[in-house]
Design a protein around this motif. Structure first.
Motif, PDB file in Angstrom:
ATOM      1  N   LEU A  29       0.815 -42.199 -10.535  1.00 11.50           N
ATOM      2  CA  LEU A  29      -0.578 -41.876 -10.094  1.00 11.50           C
ATOM      3  C   LEU A  29      -1.512 -40.901 -10.694  1.00 11.50           C
ATOM      4  O   LEU A  29      -2.555 -41.280 -10.913  1.00 11.50           O
ATOM      5  CB  LEU A  29      -0.209 -41.734  -8.715  1.00 11.50           C
ATOM      6  N   LEU A  30      -1.016 -39.614 -10.752  1.00 14.11           N
ATOM      7  CA  LEU A  30      -1.910 -38.615 -11.157  1.00 14.11           C
ATOM      8  C   LEU A  30      -2.165 -38.827 -12.668  1.00 14.11           C
ATOM      9  O   LEU A  30      -3.521 -38.649 -13.044  1.00 14.11           O
ATOM     10  CB  LEU A  30      -1.161 -37.203 -11.157  1.00 14.11           C
ATOM     11  N   ARG A  31      -1.349 -39.236 -13.475  1.00 10.45           N
ATOM     12  CA  ARG A  31      -1.918 -39.141 -14.986  1.00 10.45           C
ATOM     13  C   ARG A  31      -2.594 -40.282 -15.203  1.00 10.45           C
ATOM     14  O   ARG A  31      -3.541 -40.290 -16.030  1.00 10.45           O
ATOM     15  CB  ARG A  31      -0.471 -39.233 -15.617  1.00 10.45           C
ATOM     16  N   PRO A  32      -2.341 -41.569 -14.546  1.00 12.77           N
ATOM     17  CA  PRO A  32      -3.264 -42.559 -14.984  1.00 12.77           C
ATOM     18  C   PRO A  32      -4.729 -42.247 -14.455  1.00 12.77           C
ATOM     19  O   PRO A  32      -5.736 -42.645 -14.838  1.00 12.77           O
ATOM     20  CB  PRO A  32      -2.640 -43.904 -14.020  1.00 12.77           C
ATOM     21  N   ILE A  33      -4.697 -41.588 -13.110  1.00 16.48           N
ATOM     22  CA  ILE A  33      -6.009 -41.198 -12.537  1.00 16.48           C
ATOM     23  C   ILE A  33      -6.778 -40.282 -13.592  1.00 16.48           C
ATOM     24  O   ILE A  33      -8.037 -40.500 -13.758  1.00 16.48           O
ATOM     25  CB  ILE A  33      -5.957 -40.602 -11.122  1.00 16.48           C
ATOM     26  N   GLN A  34      -6.003 -39.108 -14.124  1.00 15.57           N
ATOM     27  CA  GLN A  34      -6.623 -38.632 -15.081  1.00 15.57           C
ATOM     28  C   GLN A  34      -7.090 -38.966 -16.084  1.00 15.57           C
ATOM     29  O   GLN A  34      -8.197 -38.638 -16.650  1.00 15.57           O
ATOM     30  CB  GLN A  34      -5.584 -37.110 -15.428  1.00 15.57           C
ATOM     31  N   PHE A  35      -6.329 -40.037 -16.794  1.00 20.05           N
ATOM     32  CA  PHE A  35      -6.564 -40.750 -17.897  1.00 20.05           C
ATOM     33  C   PHE A  35      -8.122 -41.358 -17.696  1.00 20.05           C
ATOM     34  O   PHE A  35      -8.958 -41.484 -18.443  1.00 20.05           O
ATOM     35  CB  PHE A  35      -5.656 -41.637 -18.407  1.00 20.05           C
ATOM     36  N   GLN A  36      -8.090 -42.353 -16.523  1.00 17.42           N
ATOM     37  CA  GLN A  36      -9.224 -42.995 -16.235  1.00 17.42           C
ATOM     38  C   GLN A  36     -10.481 -42.062 -15.966  1.00 17.42           C
ATOM     39  O   GLN A  36     -11.689 -42.482 -16.266  1.00 17.42           O
ATOM     40  CB  GLN A  36      -9.046 -43.909 -15.080  1.00 17.42           C
TER      41      GLN A  36
END
Length: 229
Positions: A29-36
Motif C-alpha cells: 500500500l504505502l510504497r505503491p502510493i509513494q511511487f505514484q
C-alpha cells in the motif's frame, strides 16, 4: 510495481513465510502510493513549467505587479495621475454621474498607452493585464480649484490567470500581488507629486527665503524617502 524477493527478505520475513501486517501494508500500500505520488508530482511540475509557462507568468507578475519594470510603473503612474482634472460642473456630481467618465474603454486605453510608451505592447503576457480605475466621486472626493489632482484617485491592476494555472496562482495569491502593486504605485505617485511641487516652488516669489528653504528641505527628505521604497 513488482517487488523483488530480496526486498521481502531484507524487511524481516520469518522462515515460515509469514509476512507481518506492518510490512504487508508498507509493501502493498504505502510504497505503491509513494511511487505514484512521485510520478504525479513530476508530471504536474513538468506541466506547470514546460506547458503552462509558470516561470514566465511569475516573471510577468514581478515585471508588472511588483513594478520590476520601473519605466512601465512610472509611465502608468503619469498616465493615471497626470490626466486632466474634472470640469467644475461635474466635480460635485454624485458617484454614478462621475463613474460614467471612467469607462472600461478609457481604462484599457490608458493601460495600452503606458505599455506602448515602454515598448511592452508586444509582450505576450501584457494582454492578460486589466486596469480598473475609479473616479473622484467614488472616493467621496471633489476636485478643488488649484488642487492639482488628476482624473483618477484610485486604480487596480489585475492579471488574468487561467485554469489549471490558477491552482497555483489562486485568488488569495493574486490579491497579495495587487496590494503590493497598490503600495508601490502610491510611492511612485508621491514621488511624482513631490517632483511637480519642486517646479511650483521655483516659481514662488512671495514667500520669505527662510520659509522656502524649510519647505524645500522637507520636500527633499520626503522625496528621498519615497524614492527608496
Amino acid at each position: 510495481m513488482v517487488w523483488e524477493q530480496d526486498d521481502i527478505e531484507e524487511d524481516g520475513v520469518d522462515d515460515d513465510g509469514v509476512v507481518p501486517l506492518a510490512l504487508a501494508m508498507e509493501l502493498c500500500l504505502l510504497r505503491p502510493i509513494q511511487f505514484q505520488y512521485r510520478q504525479v508530482s513530476d508530471a504536474a511540475l513538468s506541466l506547470l513549467i514546460n506547458d503552462l509557462s509558470l516561470i514566465g507568468h511569475l516573471t510577468a507578475l514581478r515585471r508588472f505587479l511588483f513594478t520590476d519594470h520601473g519605466n512601465f510603473a512610472d509611465t502608468l503612474c503619469r498616465v493615471l495621475y497626470d490626466a486632466p482634472p474634472l470640469p467644475s460642473h461635474l466635480a460635485s456630481q454624485p458617484t454614478a454621474a462621475a463613474s460614467s467618465l471612467v469607462s472600461p474603454q478609457l481604462s484599457e486605453a490608458m493601460l495600452r498607452e503606458a505599455l506602448t510608451l515602454c515598448s511592452l505592447d508586444t509582450d505576450k503576457y501584457a494582454e492578460r493585464l486589466t486596469l480598473s480605475v475609479l473616479p473622484p466621486g467614488s472616493a467621496a472626493r471633489s476636485q478643488e480649484k488649484g488642487g492639482g489632482g488628476g482624473l483618477l484617485v484610485d486604480a487596480e491592476l489585475s492579471y488574468r490567470v487561467d485554469w489549471p494555472l490558477s491552482l497555483v496562482l489562486n485568488r488569495e495569491c493574486m490579491v497579495k500581488y495587487q496590494r503590493m502593486w497598490g503600495l508601490m504605485m502610491s510611492a511612485r505617485r508621491a514621488v511624482l507629486s513631490l517632483t511637480g511641487l519642486w517646479s511650483e516652488m521655483m516659481q514662488e516669489r512671495e514667500l520669505p527665503q527662510s520659509v522656502v528653504y524649510a519647505i524645500h528641505a522637507l520636500r527633499h527628505e520626503m522625496a528621498h524617502f519615497t524614492s527608496i521604497l
